[in-house]
Design a protein around this motif. Structure first.
Motif, short mmCIF file in Angstrom:
data_model
loop_
_atom_site.label_atom_id
_atom_site.label_comp_id
_atom_site.label_asym_id
_atom_site.label_seq_id
_atom_site.Cartn_x
_atom_site.Cartn_y
_atom_site.Cartn_z
N GLY A 206 0.82 -1.20 0.00
CA GLY A 206 0.00 0.00 0.00
C GLY A 206 0.86 1.25 0.00
N ALA B 167 -0.59 2.98 -3.81
CA ALA B 167 -0.26 1.56 -3.76
C ALA B 167 0.49 1.15 -5.02
CB ALA B 167 -1.54 0.74 -3.63
N ASN C 52 -4.07 -4.52 -0.40
CA ASN C 52 -3.42 -3.22 -0.17
C ASN C 52 -3.77 -2.21 -1.25
OD1 ASN C 52 -2.00 -4.18 2.14
ND2 ASN C 52 -0.48 -5.14 0.79
#
Length: 468
Positions: free
Chosen positions: A118, A126, A286
């Motif tokens: 992320g 990300a 993420n």
């Protein structure tokens, strides 16, 4: 310290390395992350090794039929170890070629498992990729774009899990040291039938168990019936419309027994019921990326919800074919570079089954075309009308053309017979160029050649067939 790239490709299979090469050609600094070997399933467990095995089986089958061609030959025999060694040599040669291509195109290759991170101090969005090697050590690859090409793995039945000894996946078939005397194959799709064909040609007793009412249900029904009939001539037994459950299966030291409409005993069973996407452990949580049943959602240029992250190939759930994945990857990379790529029309993609006899198709089946609302015209040409097919001794198949009555557009074309996995590419070009059936029929074809069947089909579509 993080390494910086314009593009990081997750997965070094066919789609991954082809996309990386195209990106390098466009001036991008590229890295590939691959946890096993470059070339992926296609090179090491799929397309290439299976076709090598099929070729050996085909040669063995042809030698047994030598008398049909006026040749007196001794009864042939084979050593599966030698067949397997030839397969390994083919794979090794092509693997070396892929490694050379990476060096020639200045592409960095990282060995390990890649996961998307992320937002962090390295990037406000990300996409940074963490690569964990076999020793558990990690390094970070900061990038402008990510291309996910992580592929797929064989699906297993919950009540018949792979044990890699008696219950096999298609991957396991690549490492067999000896062939069993008998094998059951669960699944009458492409993968199952290719293995059924080569095993039968190598004199293994084969039974195919299919849950549906027919094999290769996505293909033209008549082609499916012809293929089943031809494979039955090899001794393959088909049980269709069969529902498996834990209660229908018994395993012991002798192998496996299925109690269905009839009892099937086999030393081993190959489960070939499809493939699942490799998307579980790559860091999708993420990101903003959406996935349905593990398949990543993308737009027509293969962008995910995070527009700088793209995904192609088996992991997005379109046609699970190597040539589709590579085309998707090239489109994605060109879109990253504002190169205005042409989007992929999946009706122009050839689909091939490398059984003996071969099957190839493109576009819609007759049923699909009618469901889409087309007023269709269907024409068929038997290979028995084609001189080169008669010479080859392969005359049981046929080619089927489906066209739109109003526009004369070729909606679909299906074939079963000699060399059809090669000549289907002529139809792919015709589809790409929007050729009409008449244009296909008026194209001069060499005589004698198997591809004359396409000329005859094109003429048949206009009521002008010569040889039927």
């Amino acid at each position: 310290m993080a390494n910086e790239y314009d593009l990081v490709v997750l997965g070094g299979g066919t789609a991954g390395y082809v996309s990386a090469i195209r990106a390098s050609q466009l001036g991008m600094k590229v890295a590939i992350v691959e946890k096993e070997k470059l070339g992926g399933t296609c090179l090491h467990k799929g397309c290439i090794p299976t076709k090598s095995l099929l070729k050996s089986a085909e040669v063995f089958s042809y030698i047994k039929q030598a008398a049909k061609y006026g040749i007196q030959a001794q009864t042939p025999a084979y050593d599966f170890k030698d067949i397997r060694n030839r397969k390994d040599e083919v794979v090794a040669k092509m693997y070396g070629g892929v490694q050379h291509l990476m060096k020639a195109n200045h592409i960095d290759v990282y060995s390990g498992t890649g996961r998307i991170l992320g937002p962090s101090i390295f990037s406000p969005q990300a996409g940074t990729v963490s690569v964990e090697n076999s020793s558990g050590e990690s390094e970070l690859l900061v990038n402008k774009h990510v291309l996910i090409c992580t592929g797929s793995t064989p699906r297993e039945l919950p009540f018949l899990p792979f044990d890699h000894k008696t219950v096999l996946s298609s991957d396991d078939m690549m490492t067999l040291e000896t062939l069993p005397k008998s094998m059951a194959i669960v699944g009458g799709g492409v993968i199952g039938l290719e293995f059924a064909s080569l095993l039968a040609d190598l004199e293994v007793e084969v039974t195919v168990i299919e849950a549906g009412s027919s094999i290769i249900p996505a293909e033209e029904k008549k082609i499916s019936r012809i293929l089943q009939k031809e494979l039955e001539k090899k001794g393959i037994k088909f049980l269709t419309g069969e529902s498996l459950s834990a209660e229908t299966i018994v395993q012991d030291e002798q192998g496996i027994t299925f109690t269905l409409s009839e009892v099937v005993n086999a030393e081993q069973v190959l489960v070939a019921i499809g493939r699942r996407p490799n998307s579980d452990d790559i860091g999708l949580n993420n990101t903003k990326i959406k996935a349905t049943n593990g398949f990543i959602e993308v737009n027509e240029f293969y962008q995910t919800e995070d527009k700088h992250i793209y995904a192609v190939g088996d992991v997005i759930g379109n046609l699970q074919l190597a040539h589709v994945a590579t085309k998707e990857g090239v489109i994605a990379v060109e879109h990253m570079n504002d190169a205005a790529p042409i989007t992929l029309d999946y009706d122009t993609v050839p689909k091939c089954i490398y059984t003996n006899p071969e099957v190839a198709s493109i576009g819609m089946t007759e049923a699909a075309a009618k469901d889409a609302g087309f007023d269709t015209v269907t024409k068929a040409v038997p290979f028995a009308a084609i001189g080169k097919a008669v010479i080859n001794g392969d005359t049981s198949g046929q080619a089927i053309l489906i066209k739109d009555k109003k526009s004369d557009e070729v909606l679909g074309l299906s074939m079963i017979g000699p060399n059809v996995t090669e000549i289907i590419n002529e139809v792919a070009l015709a589809k790409f160029m929007n050729a009409s059936t008449l244009e296909l029929g008026l194209t001069v074809h060499a005589h004698p050649s198997v591809s004359e069947v396409l000329m005859e089909l094109g003429l048949a579509g206009e009521g002008r067939a010569i040889h039927i």
